[in-house]
Design an enzyme around this catalytic site. Structure first.
Site, PDB file in Angstrom:
ATOM      1  N   GLU A   1     -12.199   5.144   4.997  1.00 24.11           N
ATOM      2  CA  GLU A   1     -11.674   5.917   6.126  1.00 24.11           C
ATOM      3  C   GLU A   1     -12.729   6.021   7.222  1.00 24.11           C
ATOM      4  O   GLU A   1     -12.404   5.981   8.415  1.00 24.11           O
ATOM      5  CB  GLU A   1     -11.228   7.314   5.676  1.00 24.11           C
ATOM      6  CG  GLU A   1      -9.969   7.347   4.829  1.00 24.11           C
ATOM      7  CD  GLU A   1      -8.712   6.979   5.597  1.00 24.11           C
ATOM      8  OE1 GLU A   1      -8.761   6.869   6.839  1.00 24.11           O
ATOM      9  OE2 GLU A   1      -7.671   6.782   4.942  1.00 24.11           O
TER      10      GLU A   1
ATOM     11  N   TYR B   1       0.836  -1.207   0.000  1.00 30.40           N
ATOM     12  CA  TYR B   1       0.000   0.000   0.000  1.00 30.40           C
ATOM     13  C   TYR B   1       0.871   1.257   0.000  1.00 30.40           C
ATOM     14  O   TYR B   1       0.622   2.207  -0.758  1.00 30.40           O
ATOM     15  CB  TYR B   1      -0.913  -0.036   1.226  1.00 30.40           C
ATOM     16  CG  TYR B   1      -1.839   1.136   1.362  1.00 30.40           C
ATOM     17  CD1 TYR B   1      -2.844   1.374   0.439  1.00 30.40           C
ATOM     18  CD2 TYR B   1      -1.717   2.010   2.447  1.00 30.40           C
ATOM     19  CE1 TYR B   1      -3.701   2.447   0.570  1.00 30.40           C
ATOM     20  CE2 TYR B   1      -2.574   3.084   2.597  1.00 30.40           C
ATOM     21  CZ  TYR B   1      -3.565   3.301   1.661  1.00 30.40           C
ATOM     22  OH  TYR B   1      -4.412   4.370   1.802  1.00 30.40           O
TER      23      TYR B   1
ATOM     24  N   TRP C   1      -5.982   0.716  10.200  1.00 30.21           N
ATOM     25  CA  TRP C   1      -6.139   0.735   8.750  1.00 30.21           C
ATOM     26  C   TRP C   1      -5.828  -0.641   8.160  1.00 30.21           C
ATOM     27  O   TRP C   1      -6.402  -1.041   7.146  1.00 30.21           O
ATOM     28  CB  TRP C   1      -5.261   1.811   8.132  1.00 30.21           C
ATOM     29  CG  TRP C   1      -5.337   1.819   6.627  1.00 30.21           C
ATOM     30  CD1 TRP C   1      -4.335   1.566   5.743  1.00 30.21           C
ATOM     31  CD2 TRP C   1      -6.501   2.081   5.831  1.00 30.21           C
ATOM     32  NE1 TRP C   1      -4.798   1.632   4.456  1.00 30.21           N
ATOM     33  CE2 TRP C   1      -6.123   1.956   4.475  1.00 30.21           C
ATOM     34  CE3 TRP C   1      -7.826   2.396   6.138  1.00 30.21           C
ATOM     35  CZ2 TRP C   1      -7.027   2.141   3.423  1.00 30.21           C
ATOM     36  CZ3 TRP C   1      -8.728   2.583   5.091  1.00 30.21           C
ATOM     37  CH2 TRP C   1      -8.324   2.458   3.755  1.00 30.21           C
TER      38      TRP C   1
END
Length: 225
Positions: free
Chosen positions: A48, A26, A56
Site C-alpha cells: 500500500e 483479487y 493498485w
C-alpha cells in the site's frame, strides 16, 4: 458510474473488479477476506505504501517481483536489509524503484518486529483498530464508499503507526489496508461477494489482544462455529 458490474459468470461485483483480469481475481479471492497472517499483513502495508501515487493494478502486477525482492516480506529478513540491499532494489526494474518507499519498507520491517514483540503479533495490533458495528454504514453504496477514503479508525491507526516510527502509512493508505485484509467489509451492497466476506468475518477468530482492544471499543467479537 454504475456501482456494480456483472462478470462473465453472471455474478454482480464491485465496479472496479472488471477493469482487468488481475482485479477480478483479487476482488473474488482476496480483497476483504480477514487474515491474521503477520507476513501477509506486513506485505500489504508495504505494498500500500508503494502504491502511493500509482494505481493498485501496477502494484498487483508486480507483486510476485516484490515478494522475490523483499524476501517474501519475512519481517526479520527485511529488517536486516542494509545499504547493499537498497542498491540492489533500486536496480531491480521489476519493482517500483523509489528510494524513499524502499527505505520505508525496511524501516517499517524493523518497527514491525518491535511491534510484534510488544503485542505478540501484528495481527493482534492491527485488528485492535476494527471499528465498532455502529460506526459502519447500514448500507454500503458507491456514494457512501466515496465519502470513506478515511475513517476515524484509519486516522487513529495512521497516527499510532507514525508515532511508532512507521512511514508511508497515512490515513488513506491505512484505510485501504483495512479494506484489503478484511478489518472492514467494503464490498458494495449487491456485490455477490459481500456476503461471503461477511461470513468469513463472522467466523474469524480475532487474536486475543485484538479482541480485548476491540471489546473496549464496543466491538462484539464473534467466535468460530
Amino acid at each position: 458510474m454504475r456501482p456494480l458490474l456483472v462478470g462473465p459468470d453472471g455474478k454482480p461485483r464491485c465496479f472496479w473488479a472488471g477493469s482487468a483480469p488481475e482485479y477480478l481475481r483479487y476482488h473474488d479471492e482476496e480483497w476483504g477476506q480477514p487474515t491474521d497472517d503477520d507476513v501477509r499483513l506486513f506485505e500489504k502495508v508495504c505494498l500500500e505504501g508503494f502504491q502511493a501515487g500509482l494505481s493498485w493494478l501496477t502494484i498487483l502486477r508486480k507483486r510476485d517481483a516484490f515478494r522475490r525482492a523483499f524476501a517474501g516480506f519475512e519481517l526479520e529478513k527485511v529488517a536486516r536489509f542494509g545499504a547493499r540491499d537498497v542498491r540492489r532494489l533500486l536496480a531491480d526494474a521489476a519493482i517500483v524503484r523509489h528510494r524513499g518507499k524502499i527505505e520505508s519498507a525496511i524501516n517499517n520491517a524493523r518497527r514491525a518486529c518491535e511491534l510484534r514483540d510488544e503485542r505478540g503479533s501484528l495481527a493482534a495490533y492491527f485488528w485492535g483498530f476494527e471499528p465498532a458495528p455502529a460506526a459502519r454504514p447500514r448500507r454500503l453504496t458507491l456514494a457512501t464508499l466515496r465519502r470513506m477514503s478515511t475513517t476515524p479508525e484509519s486516522v487513529a491507526l495512521s497516527k499510532d503507526l507514525r508515532k511508532r516510527g512507521w512511514t508511508f502509512v497515512g490515513p488513506t493508505t491505512s484505510y485501504a489496508f483495512m479494506q484489503a485484509v478484511g478489518i472492514v467489509n467494503d464490498h458494495l451492497d449487491g456485490c455477490s461477494f459481500r456476503a461471503r466476506a461477511e461470513r468469513a468475518r463472522r467466523t474469524f477468530e480475532r487474536p486475543p489482544a485484538a479482541a480485548t482492544a476491540a471489546t473496549a471499543r464496543g466491538v462484539t467479537i464473534p467466535r468460530p462455529r
